[in-house]
Design an enzyme around this catalytic site. Structure first.
Site, mmCIF file in Angstrom:
data_model
loop_
_atom_site.group_PDB
_atom_site.id
_atom_site.type_symbol
_atom_site.label_atom_id
_atom_site.label_comp_id
_atom_site.label_asym_id
_atom_site.label_seq_id
_atom_site.Cartn_x
_atom_site.Cartn_y
_atom_site.Cartn_z
ATOM 1 N N VAL A 202 1.017 -1.062 -0.040
ATOM 2 C CA VAL A 202 0.066 0.004 0.125
ATOM 3 C C VAL A 202 0.692 1.109 0.047
ATOM 4 O O VAL A 202 2.064 1.058 0.399
ATOM 5 C CB VAL A 202 -1.028 0.146 1.316
ATOM 6 C CG1 VAL A 202 -1.812 -1.081 0.990
ATOM 7 C CG2 VAL A 202 -0.192 -0.159 2.441
ATOM 8 N N SER A 203 0.126 2.400 -0.365
ATOM 9 C CA SER A 203 1.426 3.427 -0.479
ATOM 10 C C SER A 203 1.630 4.277 0.844
ATOM 11 O O SER A 203 2.552 5.017 1.043
ATOM 12 C CB SER A 203 0.613 4.485 -1.631
ATOM 13 O OG SER A 203 0.429 3.713 -3.024
ATOM 14 N N THR A 204 0.324 4.231 1.606
ATOM 15 C CA THR A 204 0.527 5.241 2.942
ATOM 16 C C THR A 204 0.408 4.448 4.071
ATOM 17 O O THR A 204 0.012 3.288 4.168
ATOM 18 C CB THR A 204 -0.614 6.268 2.929
ATOM 19 O OG1 THR A 204 -1.845 5.675 3.012
ATOM 20 C CG2 THR A 204 -0.299 7.188 1.652
#
Length: 199
Positions: free
Chosen positions: A26-28
């Site tokens: 996931v990015s964050t």
């Protein structure tokens, strides 16, 4: 988050062929990896490497690097979607080339992608092209929006100055002192001195 990290093979022998390894990303920090990890476990992954890193680049993606380095000929790396691996077609192509050179297949659980088959490889290439095309379209729309905003005099032109420098200079030319100029215009004396000093 990482599930059961890969370990070295016993007595230096290569790992048995045909292992399934999962990769989740996931990015964050506030996004959850649980859904991806559950899908990878359901797909039969023996090891799952997970990380919370941007997909804009493959730099510093240590869990992905570890997984690619550890995988051996006959193994398969599984993701839920290819955008978990890379957001650009160049990065994706580089990853696929590395895996193919090692004899490692790539598979996605939510897309008909399996580089062990000709149809799966073809779909992967098509999907990568469309993904990059969509990214370029999004950038063009963003640029057009900025240009329209500039044309209408909205944002991107900077905030108009809150101090009328011309008025300050005019009052000073009339013999009005800095303190009185500040009082009349409702601004700080430091601002008046700064403008007069610049003049």
């Amino acid at each position: 988050m990482t599930y059961s990290a890969p370990s070295a093979a016993t007595n230096g022998a290569p790992a048995p062929a045909g292992h399934l390894y999962g990769y989740a990303r996931v990015s964050t920090k506030d996004q959850d990896l649980a859904i991806q990890e559950a899908a990878l476990r359901a797909a039969g992954c023996e090891v799952i490497r997970s990380e919370k890193k941007s997909g804009a680049t493959t730099a510093n993606r240590t869990e992905l690097e570890t997984l690619i380095e550890f995988a051996r000929k006959g193994d398969t790396i599984i993701v839920t979607r290819i955008d978990r691996l890379a957001r650009s077609i160049a990065d994706l192509a580089a990853i696929v080339r590395t895996l193919e050179a090692k004899g490692v297949a790539l598979r996605a659980t939510e897309q008909p992608i399996d580089t062990a088959t000709a149809a799966g490889r073809c779909f992967l290439q098509m999907l990568g092209v469309f993904a990059e095309f969509e990214t370029n379209l999004r950038r063009e729309r963003q640029f057009e929006g900025i240009e329209k905003a500039k044309a209408k005099g909205d944002v991107y032109k900077g905030r108009p100055p809150s101090i009328d420098a011309t008025r300050v200079k005019a009052l000073r030319a009339e013999g009005v002192g800095p303190a009185e100029i500040a009082r009349r215009l409702g601004i700080g004396r430091a601002s008046v001195y700064r403008l007069l000093g610049a003049a």
